[in-house]
Every structure is written in structure tokens, then in C-alpha cells.
Write a protein that holds these residues in place. Structure first.
Motif: not given
Lengths: 664, 355
Positions: A445-446, A169-180
Motif C-alpha cells: 500500500x502507498x 491511496x487505497x489502504x484500508x478498504x473501499x466502498x463500491x457504489x454502482x448505479x443500476x
């Protein structure tokens, strides 16, 4: 010259075999290099002569170990904390559209906004919160306009797919969010309050606090927003109108409790609740609108990590519920869809020797929805075993990682899906000189069709095939310092071939179909110059993206899209910025450009390019032992009239002022 | 790294991606003559406001479009459902823009725009009266085509009035409501519903009159309601014959040939298969539905518009190609030989023969 079909097929097969050959060569080369270097390292260990060494460490790119330590060839961008402070009262859509060369498909001010990395679709772009995918489990997409920047301690962007590590499902890229991240000290209390307001009756406020007492850590973050958003826009007839039906309010609260069992042994529980309501203003072709949408999300995450000298074990377990309630009284349409996801990951990282480390983890993802107008539940389960090996050599100048994921996908719906897939990936980076480093990576990718694509009623297509392909990218980074000047230049080229790309087609009822093959390729650059003198620091920057994402082959008869750009994928996209910091004051101007983007697959209809100018100010002051942070932003300063999505106008010049006071 | 390597790197990068000119080529629209046209009603893709009006002039053998944009320098709206020539005006139902646009037939300039929610079809009743059916309500609006104003409305017993048919002093109106199986009879003198007739299946949608002045009603709304075709006598309300489509067959857009003795309709397979996908035809005296298509659609293609030229009997077919690119129109003779094909706007949904 007319080619016979067989000749054309042969040419096509030849082209495909050349590309496959290149990938196999690249992958095999990385493997050979890793094996060879293993031997080299063994010999190096025998050399007992002490030399002066300079450690070429990398700065922490992400809190996600998969990205930070096992993706050396991947382009990863971390938004700096100053920028996050500037956008603390805004959402991720605003942040990314002004700061990064990704395309944010926004349906209007505070409207739904989805991400497109390197010409990928929204469903091919992943959003992770502390390593857990948080896209709507049914839709496969995340609305980044509903993600407040304030809630996050760290925001990173992975450019390019990383299927082996981040999942199918990760094909184009990813946004990584992390709380403190939690921290443990004897006694620490932090509390900050933020308030803001701006054009269109925008009001927002937030609270951010944490408490650390020995082995315990607690944090809470709350955010609320209200806006009428009745901006002035130009109708198709050229008249100036105030946007009706555009009220929104949103609230979000995140709490975390962590307990340190022992040094390097921490257990933590997080909960994130979010509720948004927004009226959906009329499109330019609609005289009025009575549409509205209410979203509700609950995300729970339990996380345990234990670190020793050479071993790290971790367990993540999360439950996510996403509810979307859409109403249009005009057409008597009321939909109320709730999607659920359970995600669990158990991992083990082992430092094998001075040069190599191993990561083994097994993610389990169970997603399900209840289909409207029926009592049927549709479910999709993914379980995988992932092995990653990272190898560093030459004083950490060379960093190679090989990754592999074996995943089983089981779907239960109108049709039963039972897929076994293997996703290999290889990464490498090399620091050539003190100022130049190069990197490359290749990934398979898949993407299995989402529950919505398969089963949505009406329109779901249970005979959809999964998207499959390969992606490669390579790049280099130049970092140099000359007297008071600092230079940063990064360039990436990428290439990706996806077979059976999924696209929604249809009139009143939309149905997803497979396009036979889509080829994406392009170049991205990131450039910065800073000049420091005394208390002054001047900076200039330019980010650019050139993306071609074209249909190569199609199953549709007489398809006019062959060789044409995929809709909503601008070929040209970029941001330029310039500004200065003087003592506690920083001023920054950002100019964005988004090129022509097509709204049809045959390029017959398009939206014109647009540019926005955005001025930002931030001032920090200490008043009676409290830090006061004042922010101001003037967006679209040149009052550009533009649309990102057809017939959905965006606002002209608008203001936002904010204050953050650190009370403790 | 030496200087030569830098140059090689730059050359390599330049070769790898050669830039494409961003600005699309300009499109020039020309206009047909005011008469002798076959209009192509192009719905556009739902939610994108890109409906358009195209015309094919058989004598000139030329295609023209987007006519509305070329003349009025504005977009037509969202989901152009149908059109009707009344007097010296063209009435265009733009469904999802909640309006009926009135054009001067001589030059396609806008004469008026009537605000009617979700208009679907217009039926001329007299010189000063026409009915406008609407979706998502139980109202049929009454307009005066001469003054171009809404003069009243008729409350129907069911939702979603759809296609209508004039039969002497009455109008038969189908109500595309999955909760009902009735067509309704409206007295055109009183504008009141006077009677109803139950047909073979739920959700009556299309209604046509054949050469014997008997009615054909297509009903259904797959996947919720299977398709049915009902042949009935409008003078008595008696059902002459009922035809039942198998489940998962999507019949739509029935039309008669120029002698009104052969019924043509589309079966559309929206999911990419070739089964039950194409143009079907049957004599009005056939006792069963046709099993094989007269014109087969290929895999990943389905037809969405169908018309028969009353002058030539030629069959016009619209291929929307997913509603995400320009559609195609194919013209066949009654023997099934393709005569011509051409491109039109997005989502060709209907043909209007204004010859």
C-alpha cells in the motif's frame, strides 16, 4: 533492563526484516503456485477423458471487473437488495453503521460522516462510483452521509487495501457504489416514487425511473430531503435541551443515457449533481452555533465497453467538481474551496485460455485546487500501468490472481513531487469442500499526501512523506445447509504495517505530520443462520470486528502514543440482528455495539461505548398492478445518549416511515 | 480437514490476536492546597472541548489535575486561553466556549460564568473593574470582578484585541489584526480609546512592561505577517528600537524574567524542523535578536507555553506534543539545566504563577 539504542534499533530491524521476509515468502509462494499451476493446466489440457464436472462458480461480487474477477482473495461484501430497499430513504452512513463492522465517524445526525476500515483513517478509505474514485480531490475523504442509498443499484464493501488494482491511496478498504446497470430490451418502462417522513420534521422523497427502447436506455433518479433535526440531547450539566441550528436540506439527481452500438458494445453517459446545505449544531462546549456548510458536487462519467468472446475493452472518462462552502459568522470565517478531478481509465481484458485471463489498464487521475487567499493552483497527477493475471484451476476451486501497478505521481505546488512507485499484490482462494473455502491476499500500500495535507492554508505541510506499507489478510467461509437451516460463517484476520502514517496535529492551526509506524491487525467475523419453514423465514446474524491499530514508532519527542490505539478506532465493533419474513412482511431488529474509542493518541481521553437498537419493518403489496412497498424504521429504540465524535451528541429514539410505489 | 486441523486453526487464530481489555483505567484527581500554586492553563485540542486546569505546587513538588473536573464534575470547555486571580476569585477565559468561568480561589468551585464571546485575556484595572479582550470582534468587555457581571464594553478601532498592559491610568491594548499595526491607549477612568501608537509590524499581539517601565510589543501572524518586536516608550509613544524576525519564523509568548531585564520568547517550528525552534532570550539592552536558542527544541517538537517564576526565576516550558495527547512541562533554571518535567493536560498554553 535498559537496552542501548543500537540494540533497540537492531531488534526493531530484526522484527521488520521478519515481517518483510514473511511478505516476500507469501508473495513468492503465490507466484510459484501460479507458475506451477500454469504447467499443471497445460498437462490437464492433454487429458481428453471426459469427466462429470461440477462448476464452482462464484456469485458476482461487484460490477467492477477488478474486484469481481481479479481479487479472489479479498473479502468483499455486497449489501443485498432487500437491505438496500429498507434503507432507500436514508444515507450510506446509516446503512453502513447498522449493517457492517466498519466504523462510521459521524459528527451528528445528518452531519459529516467518514469511513474507517480496519483501523485505517478516512483518507485511507476509498469510495468508488462505477469504478471512479469520488472522494473530495483535495481532502481525500468522502462524506458518506451525503450519499443517498436510493441513488445506488449496488453497494459493496472491499475489506482491506487493494493498491495494485484500486490505486495508491487505497489502504484500508473501499466502498463500491454502482448505479443500476443499463439493459436493452424492445420496450421497458419503470417508474417508482418514494416518499418518507419521520422524527425532527424529516421529509424526503425520491423518484426512480428507467426507459429501454431497443438500443437506447435512459434512467433518472432524484432524491430530496429536508429536516430540522432538533432532537433532544443532554448537556454536560445534565440538562435536557433541544438541538438548535440543525436545519438541513439536500437534493441529488442522477441521469444516465446508454446506447447499444452492437451486442456487447455499449456507450453510456452519466451525470450526478448534488447539493447539500446543513447548519452545524453547537458542540457540547459551545453555547450556540451559527456555523453552516453548503456542499455542491457535480460528477460526469462517460463509459464505453466492448465485449467479444475473449476480449473486453473499456474506456472511462470522468470529471468531478466538489465545492465546500463553510461559514462561521461568530469567528468571521468563510471558506469556499473547490476541488476538481479528472479521471480516465482505459482497459483491456483478455481470456488467455480456459484457465487464465489478463487485465491491462491504465488509469490517469488529475486533481487540482485553487488555494484560498492566493491565485495559486496546486495539482497532483497520477498515471499508472496495471497488469493483473487471474488463474483458475481444479474446476475453478483454485483461483489465483497476481496484480502489479507501476504508478507515477507528479505534484505541482510549493514543492514538486515526482514519485515512481510499484505496487504488487497477490490473491488466492480455494474451495476446499462444498461448504468450506479459504482465501488470502497480500498487498503493498502507498498513499501520497492529499492536496489539502500538503498545501492547505493555513496548516498544510509540504514536507510530508507518503504513507507506505504492506497489508495481508486471510480468511475462510463456511456455507452449509442442513434441512431447513442455512449457516453462513466467515472469518478474516488481517495485518497491516504503515510507515509514515499521516495524522493532523495542532492547536488553533492544525498541521499534518507523519507518525513513524502504525501497526493494524484484527479479526472480523460474519455469521448468519436462517431457518425456513412454509412461508416463514427466520434469521439471526452477528457481525464482529476486533481491531488493534497502534503506534509502533514515532518521530515525536517523548511521545506518549507508543503502543496506544489510534484515535477514533474502536477496538470492538459489532452488530447482531434477528428477524423474520412472512409472506410479504419482513421484520428485523439490529443491535449495534461500538466499544471505547479514544480521542487522543495517548489514550488519555476517550468516549464510552454505546449500543443502539434499531427495528425495521418492510411490507410489499400489490395494489391494482402496482407494487407498494412500505418501510418503517425505529432507530435507537432504547434511546441511548451517545457520541460518536467528542462533544457531538447523536439523537435518541427516532422514527422514519416510507412508501415506495412502482407506477410502471 | 480433520479434527486436529480444526484445533490447530483455532489455536493459531487465538494466538494471532490476543484481546486487549477495552475499558481504560480510571484516573483519580487529587487537589493541591489553595495557595502557592503554578497553574498550567491547558487549552485542549481545538474543537474537542477538552481544556483543563492543572497545577504544580513547587513546595509539595506535586502535580494536580484536572482540577476543574475533579471539583465541578464537568468539562471546562474548548480552548482555555488564560486565567487571572482577582480578589478571592480565579477568572478563566475559555475562548471557544464563549465564556469566562469564575472560580472561588479557595476551593475551585464555580462562582459564576460570564457569557463573553471569544474571551482571550483579563486585565485587572481596579478592585471593581477588569478588561476582557476578545477575538473576532472590536470589543473589549468591562467586567466587575466583585459582582461578576459584565458592566460595559469598549469599541476598539481594530479587530481582535489581545494582550493588554496597565500603565498608570492607562491600558495599552494590542489588536491582533493583520490589517493594522497599532496598539491602542485606553483611559481607564473614561474607558475610552484616547490614542494609538504604530509599531514595527502588523498584527500586534503581546505587550509587556520591563523594569524601566518601557513597553515591548510582539507583532505578527505568520505566514501572512512576519514577526516584529518593538521597544517603545509609553509615555511619549516614541519607538526606541525595532526588531524584525526573518520570514517563516514564528515568535510567540514573550515573558520577562523575575527582574524584568531579560526577555524570553518562543520560536516555534510547526512543521517538524529544528531551525528557529526553541526558547530564546535577550537582554532589554540587546540591539539585535538572538540567533541561537537558549534551549533548543528537538525535531518534531515545539514549545507553546512559557513562564518565568517570579519567586525563583525558574523557566517553565510547555510542550503540547501535537495537542493530541497529554502535554509535558519542563522546568529549567536560568543557567539552562533541566530541573524537572511532568505531564499535564492537552495543549499547555500558559502558566499562571499564583504563589
Amino acid at each position: 533492563m535498559n537496552l542501548k539504542i543500537s540494540e533497540f534499533e537492531n531488534l526493531k530491524m530484526f522484527a521488520i526484516s521478519k515481517r518483510e521476509g514473511f511478505r516476500i515468502f507469501l508473495f513468492a509462494s503465490l507466484m510459484m503456485l501460479a507458475l506451477f499451476m500454469d504447467e499443471a493446466s497445460a498437462q490437464a489440457v492433454k487429458d481428453t477423458t471426459l469427466h462429470e464436472v461440477k462448476i464452482h462458480g462464484k456469485h458476482r461480487r461487484s460490477g467492477d471487473v477488478r474486484i469481481n474477477e481479479f481479487s479472489p482473495g479479498q473479502k468483499v461484501k455486497t449489501i443485498d437488495s432487500g437491505t438496500l430497499q429498507q434503507y432507500q430513504l436514508q444515507n450510506m452512513a446509516s446503512l453502513l453503521s447498522q449493517q457492517e463492522p466498519v466504523f462510521v465517524k459521524s459528527y451528528g445526525f445528518n452531519g459529516l460522516a467518514t469511513l474507517s476500515f480496519r483501523g485505517a483513517s478516512a483518507a485511507q478509505s476509498e469510495v468508488l462510483w462505477n469504478g471512479v474514485p469520488i472522494q473530495n480531490a483535495a481532502l481525500g475523504i468522502a462524506d458518506v452521509s451525503a450519499l443517498p442509498v436510493m441513488m445506488m443499484g449496488s453497494v459493496g464493501i472491499v475489506y482491506g487495501g487493494s493498491g495494485a488494482l484500486l490505486g495508491s491511496g487505497n489502504v484500508g478498504g473501499a466502498l463500491l457504489l454502482e448505479d443500476a446497470a443499463p439493459f436493452f430490451v424492445k420496450d421497458s418502462s419503470k417508474l417508482a416514487v418514494s416518499l418518507g417522513g419521520g422524527s425532527y420534521t424529516q421529509l424526503m422523497g425520491g423518484l426512480n425511473g428507467s426507459l429501454s427502447r431497443g438500443r437506447w436506455f435512459f434512467s433518472v433518479c432524484g432524491y430530496a430531503q429536508y429536516g430540522i433535526d432538533n432532537f433532544r440531547y443532554t448537556t454536560q450539566q445534565g440538562a435536557k435541551m433541544l438541538m438548535p441550528n440543525d436545519t438541513m436540506h439536500a437534493g441529488s439527481v442522477m441521469a444516465r443515457a446508454a446506447y447499444k452500438i452492437a451486442d456487447g458494445n455499449v456507450i453510456s453517459l452519466s451525470a450526478w449533481y448534488q447539493q447539500d446545505y446543513r447548519d452545524i449544531p453547537p458542540a457540547l462546549f459551545e453555547p450556540y452555533s451559527v456555523q453552516n456548510q453548503a456542499d455542491l458536487s457535480l460528477r460526469l462519467l462517460a463509459d464505453w465497453t466492448r465485449q467479444t468472446d475473449k476480449n473486453t475493452w473499456y474506456v472511462k472518462s470522468s470529471f468531478i467538481q466538489d465545492k465546500v462552502d463553510y461559514n462561521d459568522n461568530e469567528i468571521l470565517l468563510h471558506t469556499d474551496n473547490t476541488a476538481y478531478q479528472y479521471y480516465q481509465e482505459i482497459g483491456w481484458k483478455k481470456q488467455l485460455h480456459q484457465y487464465g485471463q489478463l487485465l491491462l489498464f491504465t488509469p490517469l487521475q488529475v486533481a487540482w485546487i485553487n488555494i484560498a487567499d492566493s491565485n495559486k493552483t496546486k495539482q497532483q497527477d497520477k498515471i499508472a500501468l496495471v497488469l493483473a493475471y487471474d488463474y483458475k484451476q481444479f474446476n475453478n476451486r483454485l483461483d489465483i490472481a497476481l496484480n502489479a501497478r507501476a504508478e507515477k505521481i507528479v505534484g505541482r505546488g510549493d514543492t514538486t513531487i515526482n514519485s515512481n512507485i510499484f505496487l504488487p499484490g497477490g490473491d488466492a482462494s480455494f474451495v476446499l469442500t462444498n461448504w468450506l473455502s479459504v482465501r488470502a491476499n497480500v498487498q503493498r500500500t502507498y498513499r501520497e499526501p492529499t492536496l489539502n495535507e500538503l498545501y492547505y492554508n493555513p496548516g498544510g505541510n509540504s514536507s510530508l512523506k507518503p504513507e507506505q506499507g504492506w497489508g495481508e489478510d486471510a480468511g475462510y467461509t463456511v456455507k452449509a445447509k442442513l434441512n431447513a437451516f442455512s449457516f453462513y460463517h466467515d472469518l478474516s484476520v488481517f495485518n497491516r504495517d504503515i510507515h509514515d502514517w499521516i495524522i493532523w496535529l495542532g492547536g488553533a492551526i492544525w498541521t499534518p505530520h507523519n507518525i513513524a509506524e502504525v501497526h493494524s491487525r484484527g479479526v472480523e467475523t460474519e455469521n448468519n443462520i436462517t431457518y425456513s419453514v412454509g412461508k416463514w423465514k427466520l434469521h439471526m446474524g452477528l457481525n464482529t470486528a476486533y481491531v488493534l491499530s497502534t503506534t509502533v514508532a514515532s518521530y515525536i519527542y517523548n511521545d506518549g502514543s507508543l503502543g496506544k490505539q489510534i484515535p477514533y478506532t474502536p477496538r470492538y465493533n459489532g452488530q447482531a440482528n434477528a428477524g423474520f419474513t412472512y409472506k410479504n412482511l419482513s421484520v428485523n431488529y439490529i443491535h449495534t455495539y461500538t466499544g471505547y474509542h479514544f480521542i487522543t493518541t495517548d489514550e488519555s481521553e476517550y468516549l464510552p461505548p454505546y449500543q443502539t437498537g434499531n427495528l425495521q419493518l418492510m411490507y410489499n403489496a400489490h395494489v391494482q398492478h402496482h407494487l407498494w412497498q412500505l418501510t418503517g424504521q425505529c432507530n435507537n429504540i432504547w434511546n441511548e445518549q451517545y457520541q460518536v465524535v467528542a462533544s457531538r451528541p447523536m439523537p435518541g429514539i427516532n422514527w422514519l416511515l416510507g412508501i415506495k410505489i412502482s407506477l410502471l | 480437514m480433520g479434527g486436529k486441523n480444526y484445533k490447530a486453526l483455532i489455536v493459531f487464530l487465538c494466538c494471532l490476536v490476543s484481546c486487549v481489555k477495552d475499558k481504560p483505567p480510571a484516573v483519580s484527581n487529587t487537589l493541591p492546597g489553595a495557595t502557592g500554586n503554578v497553574y498550567v492553563v491547558c487549552e485542549g485540542s481545538y474543537g474537542n472541548g477538552n481544556a483543563s486546569l492543572y497545577a504544580y505546587n513547587p513546595k509539595q513538588d506535586s502535580v494536580f489535575g484536572d482540577i476543574y473536573m475533579a471539583v465541578n464534575n464537568a468539562k471546562l470547555g474548548d480552548v482555555f486561553q488564560s486565567m487571572q486571580h482577582i480578589g478571592n476569585k480565579l477568572f478563566l477565559c475559555v475562548n471557544n466556549s464563549n465564556k469566562v468561568i469564575v472560580l472561588n480561589a479557595a476551593n475551585w468551585t464555580v462562582a459564576a460564568a460570564l457569557s463573553i464571546p471569544q474571551p482571550r485575556y483579563i486585565l485587572p484595572v481596579t478592585n471593581t473593574k477588569a478588561y476582557v479582550s476578545t477575538l473576532y470582534s472590536n470589543l473589549v468587555y468591562i467586567i466587575n470582578p466583585q459582582t461578576m457581571q459584565v458592566t460595559g464594553s469598549i469599541s476598539m478601532p481594530a479587530q481582535n484585541a489581545e494582550n493588554m498592559c496597565l500603565y498608570y491610568d492607562n491600558v495599552f491594548a494590542a489588536s491582533w489584526d493583520t490589517a493594522g499595526n497599532k496598539i491602542f491607549k485606553i483611559n481607564t477612568n473614561t474607558d475610552q480609546v484616547t490614542n494609538s501608537i504604530s509599531v514595527a509590524g502588523d498584527a500586534p499581539q503581546e505587550i509587556l512592561l520591563d523594569k524601566d517601565q518601557t513597553l515591548w510589543v510582539l507583532a505578527g501572524n505568520e505566514p501572512a505577517r512576519a514577526g516584529t518586536l518593538t521597544h517603545l516608550d509609553p509615555s511619549t509613544g516614541a519607538i526606541l528600537r525595532s526588531y524584525y524576525f526573518p520570514a517563516a519564523v514564528y515568535p510567540l509568548k514573550p515573558v520577562f524574567n523575575n527582574t524584568k531585564d531579560t526577555l524570553y520568547f518562543i520560536e516555534a517550528n510547526y512543521y517538524g524542523g529544528s531551525a528557529n525552534n526553541g526558547i530564546y532570550r535577550m537582554s532589554v539592552y540587546d540591539t539585535v535578536l538572538p540567533q541561537t536558542p537558549f534551549l533548543q527544541a528537538v525535531q518534531n517538537q515545539y514549545f507553546y507555553a512559557l513562564g518565568v517564576d517570579p519567586l525563583t526565576g525558574y523557566i517553565y516550558i510547555g510542550d503540547p506534543k501535537g495537542f493530541v495527547q497529554k502535554g509535558s512541562v519542563y522546568i529549567y533554571n536560568p543557567q539552562g539545566a533541566r530541573l524537572k518535567s511532568f505531564e499535564v493536560g492537552l495543549g499547555p498554553g500558559h502558566f499562571y504563577f499564583d504563589e
